[in-house]
Design a protein around this motif. Structure first.
Motif, PDB file in Angstrom:
ATOM      1  N   PRO A  57    -138.710  26.880 -16.703  1.00 44.25           N
ATOM      2  CA  PRO A  57    -137.525  26.073 -16.349  1.00 44.25           C
ATOM      3  C   PRO A  57    -136.977  26.476 -14.981  1.00 44.25           C
ATOM      4  O   PRO A  57    -137.120  27.619 -14.536  1.00 44.25           O
ATOM      5  N   LEU A  58    -136.346  25.523 -14.324  1.00 43.81           N
ATOM      6  CA  LEU A  58    -135.723  25.781 -13.031  1.00 43.81           C
ATOM      7  C   LEU A  58    -134.286  26.229 -13.240  1.00 43.81           C
ATOM      8  O   LEU A  58    -133.575  25.689 -14.084  1.00 43.81           O
ATOM      9  N   VAL A  59    -133.878  27.212 -12.461  1.00 42.50           N
ATOM     10  CA  VAL A  59    -132.519  27.742 -12.524  1.00 42.50           C
ATOM     11  C   VAL A  59    -131.876  27.559 -11.157  1.00 42.50           C
ATOM     12  O   VAL A  59    -132.436  27.969 -10.137  1.00 42.50           O
ATOM     13  N   PHE A  60    -130.694  26.950 -11.120  1.00 43.31           N
ATOM     14  CA  PHE A  60    -129.961  26.722  -9.872  1.00 43.31           C
ATOM     15  C   PHE A  60    -128.739  27.632  -9.868  1.00 43.31           C
ATOM     16  O   PHE A  60    -127.953  27.613 -10.805  1.00 43.31           O
ATOM     17  N   LEU A 118    -134.632  28.751  -8.655  1.00 38.59           N
ATOM     18  CA  LEU A 118    -135.655  29.707  -9.085  1.00 38.59           C
ATOM     19  C   LEU A 118    -136.523  29.107 -10.176  1.00 38.59           C
ATOM     20  O   LEU A 118    -136.037  28.395 -11.054  1.00 38.59           O
ATOM     21  N   SER A 119    -137.804  29.404 -10.094  1.00 41.06           N
ATOM     22  CA  SER A 119    -138.745  29.121 -11.175  1.00 41.06           C
ATOM     23  C   SER A 119    -139.291  30.464 -11.617  1.00 41.06           C
ATOM     24  O   SER A 119    -140.208  31.001 -11.004  1.00 41.06           O
ATOM     25  N   GLY A 120    -138.680  31.042 -12.639  1.00 41.29           N
ATOM     26  CA  GLY A 120    -139.012  32.412 -12.995  1.00 41.29           C
ATOM     27  C   GLY A 120    -138.584  33.344 -11.881  1.00 41.29           C
ATOM     28  O   GLY A 120    -137.425  33.329 -11.444  1.00 41.29           O
ATOM     29  N   ARG A 121    -139.538  34.130 -11.377  1.00 38.02           N
ATOM     30  CA  ARG A 121    -139.255  35.045 -10.263  1.00 38.02           C
ATOM     31  C   ARG A 121    -139.740  34.466  -8.933  1.00 38.02           C
ATOM     32  O   ARG A 121    -139.912  35.193  -7.959  1.00 38.02           O
ATOM     33  N   LYS A 122    -139.949  33.157  -8.881  1.00 33.12           N
ATOM     34  CA  LYS A 122    -140.365  32.492  -7.655  1.00 33.12           C
ATOM     35  C   LYS A 122    -139.206  31.668  -7.114  1.00 33.12           C
ATOM     36  O   LYS A 122    -138.456  31.061  -7.884  1.00 33.12           O
ATOM     37  N   LEU A 123    -139.087  31.662  -5.790  1.00 35.10           N
ATOM     38  CA  LEU A 123    -138.047  30.858  -5.131  1.00 35.10           C
ATOM     39  C   LEU A 123    -138.623  29.480  -4.844  1.00 35.10           C
ATOM     40  O   LEU A 123    -139.549  29.336  -4.046  1.00 35.10           O
ATOM     41  N   ALA A 124    -138.072  28.452  -5.502  1.00 34.64           N
ATOM     42  CA  ALA A 124    -138.554  27.088  -5.307  1.00 34.64           C
ATOM     43  C   ALA A 124    -137.893  26.412  -4.119  1.00 34.64           C
ATOM     44  O   ALA A 124    -138.508  25.604  -3.426  1.00 34.64           O
ATOM     45  N   GLN A 129    -132.422  17.626  -5.934  1.00 40.73           N
ATOM     46  CA  GLN A 129    -131.262  17.151  -6.684  1.00 40.73           C
ATOM     47  C   GLN A 129    -130.390  18.318  -7.158  1.00 40.73           C
ATOM     48  O   GLN A 129    -129.171  18.296  -7.021  1.00 40.73           O
ATOM     49  N   GLY A 130    -131.036  19.309  -7.746  1.00 38.30           N
ATOM     50  CA  GLY A 130    -130.275  20.435  -8.282  1.00 38.30           C
ATOM     51  C   GLY A 130    -129.549  21.213  -7.214  1.00 38.30           C
ATOM     52  O   GLY A 130    -128.399  21.631  -7.397  1.00 38.30           O
ATOM     53  N   ILE A 131    -130.198  21.413  -6.072  1.00 39.42           N
ATOM     54  CA  ILE A 131    -129.564  22.140  -4.976  1.00 39.42           C
ATOM     55  C   ILE A 131    -128.383  21.341  -4.419  1.00 39.42           C
ATOM     56  O   ILE A 131    -127.323  21.900  -4.116  1.00 39.42           O
ATOM     57  N   LEU A 132    -128.538  20.025  -4.308  1.00 40.13           N
ATOM     58  CA  LEU A 132    -127.442  19.196  -3.805  1.00 40.13           C
ATOM     59  C   LEU A 132    -126.263  19.185  -4.771  1.00 40.13           C
ATOM     60  O   LEU A 132    -125.099  19.177  -4.355  1.00 40.13           O
ATOM     61  N   ALA A 133    -126.557  19.168  -6.068  1.00 42.79           N
ATOM     62  CA  ALA A 133    -125.476  19.234  -7.051  1.00 42.79           C
ATOM     63  C   ALA A 133    -124.724  20.555  -6.937  1.00 42.79           C
ATOM     64  O   ALA A 133    -123.491  20.606  -6.995  1.00 42.79           O
ATOM     65  N   LEU A 134    -125.473  21.646  -6.751  1.00 36.38           N
ATOM     66  CA  LEU A 134    -124.859  22.959  -6.579  1.00 36.38           C
ATOM     67  C   LEU A 134    -124.040  22.999  -5.292  1.00 36.38           C
ATOM     68  O   LEU A 134    -122.951  23.581  -5.248  1.00 36.38           O
ATOM     69  N   LEU A 135    -124.540  22.364  -4.244  1.00 36.32           N
ATOM     70  CA  LEU A 135    -123.819  22.289  -2.977  1.00 36.32           C
ATOM     71  C   LEU A 135    -122.491  21.564  -3.157  1.00 36.32           C
ATOM     72  O   LEU A 135    -121.456  22.009  -2.654  1.00 36.32           O
ATOM     73  N   SER A 170    -133.567   8.392  -8.219  1.00 33.15           N
ATOM     74  CA  SER A 170    -134.723   9.281  -8.204  1.00 33.15           C
ATOM     75  C   SER A 170    -135.619   9.034  -9.405  1.00 33.15           C
ATOM     76  O   SER A 170    -135.149   8.808 -10.515  1.00 33.15           O
ATOM     77  N   PRO A 171    -136.947   9.111  -9.211  1.00 37.03           N
ATOM     78  CA  PRO A 171    -137.865   8.965 -10.336  1.00 37.03           C
ATOM     79  C   PRO A 171    -137.865  10.170 -11.262  1.00 37.03           C
ATOM     80  O   PRO A 171    -138.378  10.113 -12.364  1.00 37.03           O
ATOM     81  N   SER A 172    -137.280  11.286 -10.807  1.00 36.15           N
ATOM     82  CA  SER A 172    -137.274  12.486 -11.644  1.00 36.15           C
ATOM     83  C   SER A 172    -136.356  12.315 -12.847  1.00 36.15           C
ATOM     84  O   SER A 172    -135.254  11.806 -12.728  1.00 36.15           O
ATOM     85  N   ARG A 173    -136.810  12.756 -14.014  1.00 41.02           N
ATOM     86  CA  ARG A 173    -135.994  12.709 -15.215  1.00 41.02           C
ATOM     87  C   ARG A 173    -135.578  14.113 -15.654  1.00 41.02           C
ATOM     88  O   ARG A 173    -134.920  14.276 -16.661  1.00 41.02           O
ATOM     89  N   ALA A 174    -135.977  15.114 -14.875  1.00 42.85           N
ATOM     90  CA  ALA A 174    -135.725  16.487 -15.312  1.00 42.85           C
ATOM     91  C   ALA A 174    -134.315  16.950 -14.966  1.00 42.85           C
ATOM     92  O   ALA A 174    -133.842  17.937 -15.487  1.00 42.85           O
ATOM     93  N   PHE A 175    -133.656  16.233 -14.049  1.00 39.46           N
ATOM     94  CA  PHE A 175    -132.290  16.596 -13.686  1.00 39.46           C
ATOM     95  C   PHE A 175    -131.393  15.417 -14.010  1.00 39.46           C
ATOM     96  O   PHE A 175    -131.651  14.298 -13.574  1.00 39.46           O
TER      97      PHE A 175
END
Length: 204
Positions: free
Chosen positions: A6-9, A58-64, A113-119, A183-188
């Motif tokens: 999972p992605l974490v913002f 973050l995706s686990g310990r990776k910076l997305a 999307q997630g980064i913009l929402a956090l912004l 956006s076509p993404s459904r994950a956010f």
């Protein structure tokens, strides 16, 4: 079959997160956009690092993906454009957005999307109602789609050219909502972020 990580913002807060930020900064603004000189360390520490707030995915310990926000003057654009305020709407509390970077394998709508929402949430909490950027000309259509208005002459040289732009909070609230919806993404899910004026969300 294992499920995707999972992605974490979140705002960056850990030493290992900052190290990943320096490395993604290098990959983006040295190797991909040749704005800075190469270094054998393959890491690039931003000159405003101590003042930046980094909003990351973050995706686990990776910076997305990441971007940096800073509200202290002088901004980097103050150093590139004479009388920066003459280009901007008056009476605003300004922040500068810099270092938007997303790892190639994560370059879909979900991370952005997630980064913009956090912004947006960060801007509301800090009381910012105008944001400025030096937008890479490679992504000028995206920035204008999000409501950013070009101003002044371009800055930078060669393959690293940037267009100064600004966006007001009111415009960003509208255009970001449309961006999430189209956006076509459904994950956010945009319903998880309040884009309406009103009371600031209370932290747990």
């Amino acid at each position: 079959m294992s499920s995707p990580t999972p992605l974490v913002f979140k705002p960056a807060s850990e030493d290992w997160e900052y190290e990943l930020i320096h490395r993604l900064n290098y990959k983006t603004f040295v190797e991909e956009i040749p704005q800075h000189q190469a270094s054998p360390s393959h890491r690039l520490v931003d000159k405003f690092h101590a003042e930046n707030t980094y909003l990351i995915c973050l995706s686990g310990r990776k910076l997305a993906g990441m971007l940096a926000v800073r509200g202290n003057r002088p901004f980097s654009l103050d150093q590139k454009l004479e009388n920066l305020n003459s280009y901007l709407p008056p009476g605003r509390k300004i922040c500068e957005i810099r270092l938007l970077a997303i790892e190639k394998k994560f370059r879909g709508a979900q991370v952005l999307q997630g980064i913009l929402a956090l912004l947006w949430q960060h801007g509301v909490e800090k009381g910012y109602d105008l944001a400025i950027i030096s937008g890479t000309v490679r992504q000028s259509r995206l920035y204008q789609h999000l409501g950013f208005v070009p101003f002044g002459p371009m800055v930078g040289t060669g393959e690293a050219q940037f267009q100064p732009m600004y966006v007001t909070l009111e415009t960003f609230e509208v255009t970001a909502r449309e961006f999430f919806r189209s956006s076509p993404s459904r994950a956010f899910h945009p319903s998880s972020v309040n884009l309406l004026p009103g009371p600031v969300t209370v932290r747990r």
